[in-house]
Design a protein around this motif. Structure first.
Motif, PDB file in Angstrom:
ATOM      1  N   LEU A  63      38.890  49.673  41.465  1.00 17.40           N
ATOM      2  CA  LEU A  63      39.528  49.754  40.145  1.00 17.40           C
ATOM      3  C   LEU A  63      41.032  49.946  40.300  1.00 17.40           C
ATOM      4  O   LEU A  63      41.463  50.814  41.060  1.00 17.40           O
ATOM      5  N   GLY A  64      41.815  49.136  39.599  1.00 21.29           N
ATOM      6  CA  GLY A  64      43.267  49.263  39.654  1.00 21.29           C
ATOM      7  C   GLY A  64      43.790  49.075  41.069  1.00 21.29           C
ATOM      8  O   GLY A  64      44.476  49.946  41.595  1.00 21.29           O
ATOM      9  N   PRO A  65      43.491  47.943  41.715  1.00 21.14           N
ATOM     10  CA  PRO A  65      43.898  47.750  43.115  1.00 21.14           C
ATOM     11  C   PRO A  65      45.402  47.646  43.325  1.00 21.14           C
ATOM     12  O   PRO A  65      45.881  47.850  44.438  1.00 21.14           O
ATOM     13  N   GLY A  66      46.161  47.336  42.262  1.00 26.61           N
ATOM     14  CA  GLY A  66      47.628  47.292  42.383  1.00 26.61           C
ATOM     15  C   GLY A  66      48.070  46.320  43.452  1.00 26.61           C
ATOM     16  O   GLY A  66      47.677  45.150  43.454  1.00 26.61           O
ATOM     17  N   THR A  67      48.879  46.826  44.392  1.00 24.02           N
ATOM     18  CA  THR A  67      49.407  45.943  45.440  1.00 24.02           C
ATOM     19  C   THR A  67      48.425  45.768  46.604  1.00 24.02           C
ATOM     20  O   THR A  67      48.696  45.022  47.537  1.00 24.02           O
ATOM     21  N   GLY A  68      47.308  46.479  46.576  1.00 25.34           N
ATOM     22  CA  GLY A  68      46.227  46.180  47.509  1.00 25.34           C
ATOM     23  C   GLY A  68      46.128  47.033  48.760  1.00 25.34           C
ATOM     24  O   GLY A  68      45.483  46.628  49.729  1.00 25.34           O
ATOM     25  N   ALA A  69      46.728  48.225  48.743  1.00 22.77           N
ATOM     26  CA  ALA A  69      46.640  49.079  49.939  1.00 22.77           C
ATOM     27  C   ALA A  69      45.175  49.415  50.265  1.00 22.77           C
ATOM     28  O   ALA A  69      44.753  49.373  51.432  1.00 22.77           O
TER      29      ALA A  69
ATOM     30  N   ALA B 206      37.409  43.452  42.633  1.00 25.49           N
ATOM     31  CA  ALA B 206      38.584  44.277  42.349  1.00 25.49           C
ATOM     32  C   ALA B 206      39.041  43.979  40.921  1.00 25.49           C
ATOM     33  O   ALA B 206      39.348  42.831  40.600  1.00 25.49           O
ATOM     34  N   VAL B 207      39.082  45.009  40.076  1.00 30.51           N
ATOM     35  CA  VAL B 207      39.415  44.828  38.662  1.00 30.51           C
ATOM     36  C   VAL B 207      40.825  45.351  38.392  1.00 30.51           C
ATOM     37  O   VAL B 207      41.075  46.550  38.488  1.00 30.51           O
ATOM     38  N   GLU B 208      41.731  44.420  38.088  1.00 34.11           N
ATOM     39  CA  GLU B 208      43.149  44.767  37.876  1.00 34.11           C
ATOM     40  C   GLU B 208      43.591  44.221  36.520  1.00 34.11           C
ATOM     41  O   GLU B 208      43.436  43.040  36.239  1.00 34.11           O
ATOM     42  N   ILE B 209      44.175  45.089  35.700  1.00 32.88           N
ATOM     43  CA  ILE B 209      44.533  44.696  34.330  1.00 32.88           C
ATOM     44  C   ILE B 209      45.839  43.884  34.283  1.00 32.88           C
ATOM     45  O   ILE B 209      46.065  43.124  33.339  1.00 32.88           O
ATOM     46  N   ASN B 210      46.671  44.017  35.316  1.00 37.61           N
ATOM     47  CA  ASN B 210      47.974  43.334  35.339  1.00 37.61           C
ATOM     48  C   ASN B 210      47.817  41.955  36.016  1.00 37.61           C
ATOM     49  O   ASN B 210      47.547  41.878  37.220  1.00 37.61           O
ATOM     50  N   PRO B 211      47.995  40.856  35.253  1.00 40.65           N
ATOM     51  CA  PRO B 211      47.734  39.525  35.807  1.00 40.65           C
ATOM     52  C   PRO B 211      48.630  39.170  36.995  1.00 40.65           C
ATOM     53  O   PRO B 211      48.191  38.490  37.922  1.00 40.65           O
TER      54      PRO B 211
HETATM   55  C1  LIG Z   1      48.532  53.573  41.061  1.00 35.03           C
HETATM   56  S1  LIG Z   1      48.392  51.831  40.878  1.00 35.03           S
HETATM   57  C2  LIG Z   1      47.335  51.291  42.187  1.00 35.03           C
HETATM   58  C3  LIG Z   1      47.529  51.860  43.541  1.00 35.03           C
HETATM   59  C4  LIG Z   1      46.966  50.970  44.605  1.00 35.03           C
HETATM   60  N1  LIG Z   1      46.126  51.721  45.518  1.00 35.03           N
HETATM   61  C5  LIG Z   1      48.069  50.225  45.372  1.00 35.03           C
HETATM   62  O1  LIG Z   1      47.984  50.180  46.589  1.00 35.03           O
HETATM   63  O2  LIG Z   1      48.971  49.665  44.765  1.00 35.03           O
HETATM   64  C6  LIG Z   1      47.303  51.704  39.465  1.00 35.03           C
HETATM   65  C7  LIG Z   1      46.867  50.307  39.094  1.00 35.03           C
HETATM   66  O3  LIG Z   1      45.883  50.413  38.055  1.00 35.03           O
HETATM   67  C8  LIG Z   1      46.041  49.315  37.167  1.00 35.03           C
HETATM   68  N2  LIG Z   1      45.374  49.662  35.909  1.00 35.03           N
HETATM   69  C9  LIG Z   1      45.781  50.574  34.982  1.00 35.03           C
HETATM   70  N3  LIG Z   1      44.893  50.646  33.961  1.00 35.03           N
HETATM   71  C10 LIG Z   1      43.877  49.787  34.273  1.00 35.03           C
HETATM   72  C11 LIG Z   1      42.657  49.419  33.619  1.00 35.03           C
HETATM   73  N4  LIG Z   1      42.304  49.962  32.457  1.00 35.03           N
HETATM   74  N5  LIG Z   1      41.857  48.513  34.217  1.00 35.03           N
HETATM   75  C12 LIG Z   1      42.204  47.956  35.411  1.00 35.03           C
HETATM   76  N6  LIG Z   1      43.352  48.251  36.070  1.00 35.03           N
HETATM   77  C13 LIG Z   1      44.177  49.153  35.510  1.00 35.03           C
HETATM   78  C14 LIG Z   1      47.550  49.152  37.074  1.00 35.03           C
HETATM   79  O4  LIG Z   1      47.926  47.866  36.638  1.00 35.03           O
HETATM   80  C15 LIG Z   1      47.981  49.426  38.532  1.00 35.03           C
HETATM   81  O5  LIG Z   1      48.032  48.247  39.285  1.00 35.03           O
END
Ligand SMILES: C[S@@+](CC[C@H](N)C(=O)[O-])C[C@H]1O[C@@H](n2cnc3c(N)ncnc32)[C@H](O)[C@@H]1O
Length: 159
Positions: free
Chosen positions: A5-11, A28-33
């Motif tokens: 959930l919220g993989p962001g940059t993918g670490a 992997a479910v990411e809300i930001n396209p």
């Molecule tokens: C703290 S960052 C991710 C950290 C990640 N481990 C990384 O390496 O970048 C949180 C992520 O959650 C995503 N996000 C926030 N709300 C969300 C939702 N409701 N569903 C899916 N993704 C979501 C954001 O777009 C963001 O990419």
């Protein structure tokens, strides 16, 4: 089935892929396209979905699954309102079975802030097992992981 959930940059994504070693299904479910596009290009083996994690049960069903074996969350729970925390946690509970492992990180510096405390209380009220791991000082900023299992019966019937 490993759900991220919220993989962001993918670490976390890269590490999950390494540990799966070609086995299983990694969604992997990411809300930001834009982040999702970046992630999919770097991780061809991952089923990257651009969606809200609140839709987890439907997303799993579309893939022929009811439950996840592991859920790895990078969601910023302490930045969410009480309503969003509840909505997302309900979606997580709905895809958990008795053996599903749910792990989610939190920043150590934010531990005492009200939204972080509210999330911690919600975890303790909702699950039979909640273990806070050690602070990883090498992370910037330092962070720790909650290891969570077994939603309480009352929490499951609520979803
Ligand atoms: C703290 S960052 C991710 C950290 C990640 N481990 C990384 O390496 O970048 C949180 C992520 O959650 C995503 N996000 C926030 N709300 C969300 C939702 N409701 N569903 C899916 N993704 C979501 C954001 O777009 C963001 O990419």
């Amino acid at each position: 089935m490993v759900v991220e959930l919220g993989p962001g940059t993918g670490a976390f994504t890269a590490e999950i892929q390494r540990r799966l070693g070609g086995r299983g299904h990694h969604m992997a479910v990411e809300i930001n396209p834009r982040l999702a596009e970046f992630l999919a290009a770097r991780n061809p083996g991952v089923d990257v979905v651009v969606d809200d994690a609140a839709r987890l049960p439907q997303l799993l069903r579309e893939r022929g699954f009811e439950r996840a074996d592991a859920i790895v969350s990078g969601l910023p729970w302490a930045a969410f309102s009480a309503e969003t925390q509840a909505r997302l946690l309900d979606a997580v509970i709905a895809i958990m079975g008795p053996h599903t492992a749910f792990t989610t990180f939190a920043y150590s510096f934010a531990k005492r802030l009200p939204p972080a405390q509210r999330f911690r209380k919600r975890l303790i009220d909702t699950f039979e097992e909640v273990v806070a791991g050690r602070t990883v000082w090498g992370n910037l900023p330092p962070a720790f992981v909650y290891h969570v299992r077994r939603p309480r019966a009352e929490a499951v019937t609520r979803t």
